[in-house]
Design a protein around this motif. Structure first.
Motif, PDB file in Angstrom:
ATOM      1  N   LEU A 268      -0.472  11.948  13.840  1.00  0.00           N
ATOM      2  CA  LEU A 268       0.463  10.824  13.782  1.00  0.00           C
ATOM      3  C   LEU A 268      -0.017   9.780  12.773  1.00  0.00           C
ATOM      4  N   VAL A 269      -1.325   9.512  12.787  1.00  0.00           N
ATOM      5  CA  VAL A 269      -1.906   8.551  11.837  1.00  0.00           C
ATOM      6  C   VAL A 269      -1.695   9.025  10.409  1.00  0.00           C
ATOM      7  N   ASP A 270      -1.943  10.323  10.168  1.00  0.00           N
ATOM      8  CA  ASP A 270      -1.790  10.875   8.820  1.00  0.00           C
ATOM      9  C   ASP A 270      -0.342  10.808   8.356  1.00  0.00           C
ATOM     10  N   ALA A 271       0.583  11.068   9.280  1.00  0.00           N
ATOM     11  CA  ALA A 271       2.004  11.045   8.922  1.00  0.00           C
ATOM     12  C   ALA A 271       2.444   9.639   8.550  1.00  0.00           C
ATOM     13  N   GLU A 272       2.009   8.643   9.329  1.00  0.00           N
ATOM     14  CA  GLU A 272       2.366   7.256   9.036  1.00  0.00           C
ATOM     15  C   GLU A 272       1.722   6.800   7.738  1.00  0.00           C
ATOM     16  N   ALA A 273       0.479   7.204   7.528  1.00  0.00           N
ATOM     17  CA  ALA A 273      -0.228   6.790   6.316  1.00  0.00           C
ATOM     18  C   ALA A 273       0.417   7.381   5.071  1.00  0.00           C
ATOM     19  N   ALA A 274       0.917   8.614   5.188  1.00  0.00           N
ATOM     20  CA  ALA A 274       1.515   9.284   4.037  1.00  0.00           C
ATOM     21  C   ALA A 274       2.786   8.590   3.571  1.00  0.00           C
ATOM     22  N   LYS A 275       3.430   7.840   4.473  1.00  0.00           N
ATOM     23  CA  LYS A 275       4.636   7.108   4.090  1.00  0.00           C
ATOM     24  C   LYS A 275       4.301   5.930   3.178  1.00  0.00           C
ATOM     25  N   ILE A 276       3.086   5.381   3.350  1.00  0.00           N
ATOM     26  CA  ILE A 276       2.670   4.218   2.551  1.00  0.00           C
ATOM     27  C   ILE A 276       1.846   4.657   1.355  1.00  0.00           C
ATOM     28  N   TYR A 277       0.828   5.465   1.645  1.00  0.00           N
ATOM     29  CA  TYR A 277      -0.074   5.930   0.587  1.00  0.00           C
ATOM     30  C   TYR A 277       0.305   7.359   0.224  1.00  0.00           C
ATOM     31  N   LYS A 278       1.376   7.464  -0.545  1.00  0.00           N
ATOM     32  CA  LYS A 278       1.971   8.761  -0.856  1.00  0.00           C
ATOM     33  C   LYS A 278       0.999   9.627  -1.662  1.00  0.00           C
ATOM     34  N   PRO A 279       0.880  10.897  -1.300  1.00  0.00           N
ATOM     35  CA  PRO A 279      -0.018  11.796  -2.023  1.00  0.00           C
ATOM     36  C   PRO A 279       0.292  11.876  -3.518  1.00  0.00           C
ATOM     37  N   ALA A 280       1.557  11.635  -3.874  1.00  0.00           N
ATOM     38  CA  ALA A 280       1.938  11.711  -5.287  1.00  0.00           C
ATOM     39  C   ALA A 280       1.352  10.561  -6.102  1.00  0.00           C
ATOM     40  N   MET A 281       0.969   9.482  -5.419  1.00  0.00           N
ATOM     41  CA  MET A 281       0.367   8.344  -6.112  1.00  0.00           C
ATOM     42  C   MET A 281      -1.053   8.693  -6.523  1.00  0.00           C
ATOM     43  N   SER A 282      -1.518   8.110  -7.616  1.00  0.00           N
ATOM     44  CA  SER A 282      -2.905   8.331  -8.024  1.00  0.00           C
ATOM     45  C   SER A 282      -3.838   7.636  -7.038  1.00  0.00           C
ATOM     46  N   ALA A 283      -5.094   8.078  -7.016  1.00  0.00           N
ATOM     47  CA  ALA A 283      -6.081   7.444  -6.132  1.00  0.00           C
ATOM     48  C   ALA A 283      -6.222   5.972  -6.449  1.00  0.00           C
ATOM     49  N   ASP A 284      -6.127   5.634  -7.736  1.00  0.00           N
ATOM     50  CA  ASP A 284      -6.228   4.244  -8.159  1.00  0.00           C
ATOM     51  C   ASP A 284      -5.092   3.415  -7.583  1.00  0.00           C
ATOM     52  N   GLU A 285      -3.869   3.943  -7.627  1.00  0.00           N
ATOM     53  CA  GLU A 285      -2.706   3.220  -7.095  1.00  0.00           C
ATOM     54  C   GLU A 285      -2.832   3.035  -5.586  1.00  0.00           C
ATOM     55  N   ARG A 286      -3.243   4.099  -4.886  1.00  0.00           N
ATOM     56  CA  ARG A 286      -3.387   4.001  -3.437  1.00  0.00           C
ATOM     57  C   ARG A 286      -4.464   2.981  -3.069  1.00  0.00           C
ATOM     58  N   PHE A 287      -5.556   3.000  -3.839  1.00  0.00           N
ATOM     59  CA  PHE A 287      -6.655   2.076  -3.549  1.00  0.00           C
ATOM     60  C   PHE A 287      -6.211   0.633  -3.761  1.00  0.00           C
ATOM     61  N   ARG A 288      -5.520   0.373  -4.845  1.00  0.00           N
ATOM     62  CA  ARG A 288      -5.074  -0.994  -5.122  1.00  0.00           C
ATOM     63  C   ARG A 288      -4.069  -1.469  -4.088  1.00  0.00           C
ATOM     64  N   LEU A 289      -3.199  -0.574  -3.646  1.00  0.00           N
ATOM     65  CA  LEU A 289      -2.236  -0.926  -2.607  1.00  0.00           C
ATOM     66  C   LEU A 289      -2.954  -1.248  -1.302  1.00  0.00           C
ATOM     67  N   ALA A 290      -4.008  -0.493  -1.011  1.00  0.00           N
ATOM     68  CA  ALA A 290      -4.794  -0.758   0.197  1.00  0.00           C
ATOM     69  C   ALA A 290      -5.480  -2.119   0.126  1.00  0.00           C
ATOM     70  N   MET A 291      -5.964  -2.492  -1.056  1.00  0.00           N
ATOM     71  CA  MET A 291      -6.554  -3.819  -1.230  1.00  0.00           C
ATOM     72  C   MET A 291      -5.552  -4.904  -0.857  1.00  0.00           C
ATOM     73  N   GLU A 292      -4.310  -4.707  -1.312  1.00  0.00           N
ATOM     74  CA  GLU A 292      -3.251  -5.672  -1.043  1.00  0.00           C
ATOM     75  C   GLU A 292      -2.916  -5.717   0.445  1.00  0.00           C
ATOM     76  N   ASN A 293      -2.752  -4.537   1.050  1.00  0.00           N
ATOM     77  CA  ASN A 293      -2.365  -4.465   2.463  1.00  0.00           C
ATOM     78  C   ASN A 293      -3.468  -4.949   3.395  1.00  0.00           C
ATOM     79  N   PHE A 294      -4.719  -4.672   3.037  1.00  0.00           N
ATOM     80  CA  PHE A 294      -5.831  -5.113   3.879  1.00  0.00           C
ATOM     81  C   PHE A 294      -5.825  -6.634   4.002  1.00  0.00           C
TER      82      PHE A 294
END
Length: 357
Positions: free
Chosen positions: A48-74
């Protein structure tokens, strides 16, 4: 009827019914603070956690994009104060991730992927930078910084932000957990050293220090024989059976004191023998080791020295603590140190290009 009028009267102003103001819900009331590392977070259904996370941190996004988005969300999902906000921003900048770029993530076309060495960044940030270069002196920084780092790294792990770095994240979290114990101890040691013994030896035998040493008897048969500047690692701390006198401050001594009077005005304090293993000249740390494997050399291979440190200060030195300083050897074999700084056991020398002065 009178009760109804009374109740209405309490809420009437100039003949009109006064509307009660609705209390605004504090959205941040149930949000964790930035230094809450959520170590005891309840278990969750991983799928369930992985499914919810995939909606925000999409696998198609680069690691850099996901990381920067996480900085913002944190930042959005935590409550910050002045200190925790400063620590997190400095940590991001130290790791080469400018927090100001996160806000423009969706408006700029940034195709550059930035690889983050989680283990190096955590090790260097919470050792050499935090202790020697941060310019932070308040003890709260040394207790809070490791918690903020643990909290963010666990956020990345739990939210499946960069699953390709999960192994590195777990190792980095382990190091940051160590820092919660070791960093405050190092700060306390560094704030109190040198003690009376090492201070007095410096004044008597090192000509770089010019003080009035009246009242202290100089053992003329002892002289300075050696000097080394290097890193060493604590391998043993043993309390001495007897205590050493803590001499009266030599800076405030105005006239020569007789031996008997001087002994009466001395305070006897307990000391410990601190055994140190020399590390190679130029050594700057090794992130490939952990606390269980750092001491890889045998007793026969190690070159050791022993210094004397007041027991109260020596209690802040754990086995594995890395110290850096100048070590002087006297002709009678006694070694003293000044200056001497303690760093956590996972010490890594920071890359000076990481942060601008």
């Amino acid at each position: 009827m009178s009760l109804l009028i009374t109740m209405l009267g309490e809420n009437m102003v100039d003949g009109e019914v006064k509307k009660k103001k609705k209390k605004k819900k504090n959205k941040k009331r149930n949000m964790p603070t930035a230094d809450d590392d959520l170590v005891e977070e309840p278990e969750q259904d991983q799928e369930l956690v992985d499914a919810e996370a995939a909606k925000i941190y999409k696998p198609a996004m680069s690691a850099d994009e996901r990381f920067r988005l996480a900085m913002e969300n944190f930042r959005k999902e935590r409550v910050f104060n002045a200190i925790t906000s400063q620590i997190l921003s400095t940590y991001f900048t130290f790791g080469g991730m400018d927090p100001n770029q996160a806000a423009s993530l969706h408006t700029n076309n940034n195709d550059i992927d930035i690889e983050v060495d989680f283990i190096y960044v955590v090790s260097a940030f919470l050792s050499s930078f935090l202790i020697s270069s941060s310019g932070w002196y308040d003890a709260e920084y040394f207790t809070t910084a490791p918690k903020v780092v643990v909290g963010f790294l666990r956020y990345l792990l739990l939210k499946r932000v960069v699953p390709e770095y999960d192994d590195d994240l777990r190792k980095a979290i382990e190091i940051a957990q160590q820092a919660k114990v070791e960093a405050p101890k190092c700060q306390k040691f560094n704030n109190s050293f040198p003690d009376s013994f090492n201070e007095t030896c410096s004044i008597l035998y090192v000509r770089d220090f010019e003080y009035d040493v009246a009242g202290i008897r100089v053992a003329t048969e002892v002289e300075l024989r050696g000097k080394e500047i290097r890193h060493m690692r604590v391998v043993a701390v043993e309390p001495m059976d007897s205590a050493l006198p803590k001499a009266k401050s030599v800076e405030s001594t105005g006239e020569s004191l007789g031996t008997e009077q001087q002994e009466q005005e001395s305070i006897v304090v307990p000391y410990s023998r601190v055994s140190l293993a020399k590390l190679p000249i130029g050594w700057g740390g090794d992130t490939t080791t952990t606390t269980t494997t750092q001491a890889t050399t045998t007793d026969a291979e190690e070159e050791r020295v022993t210094i004397f440190v007041e027991s109260e200060l020596a209690s802040y030195l754990d086995i594995g603590t890395v110290v850096w300083g100048t070590f002087f050897t006297l002709s009678n074999g006694v070694v003293f140190a000044r200056p001497l700084g303690a760093h956590p056991s996972f010490f890594v020398e920071q890359d000076e290009t990481n942060i601008d002065d």
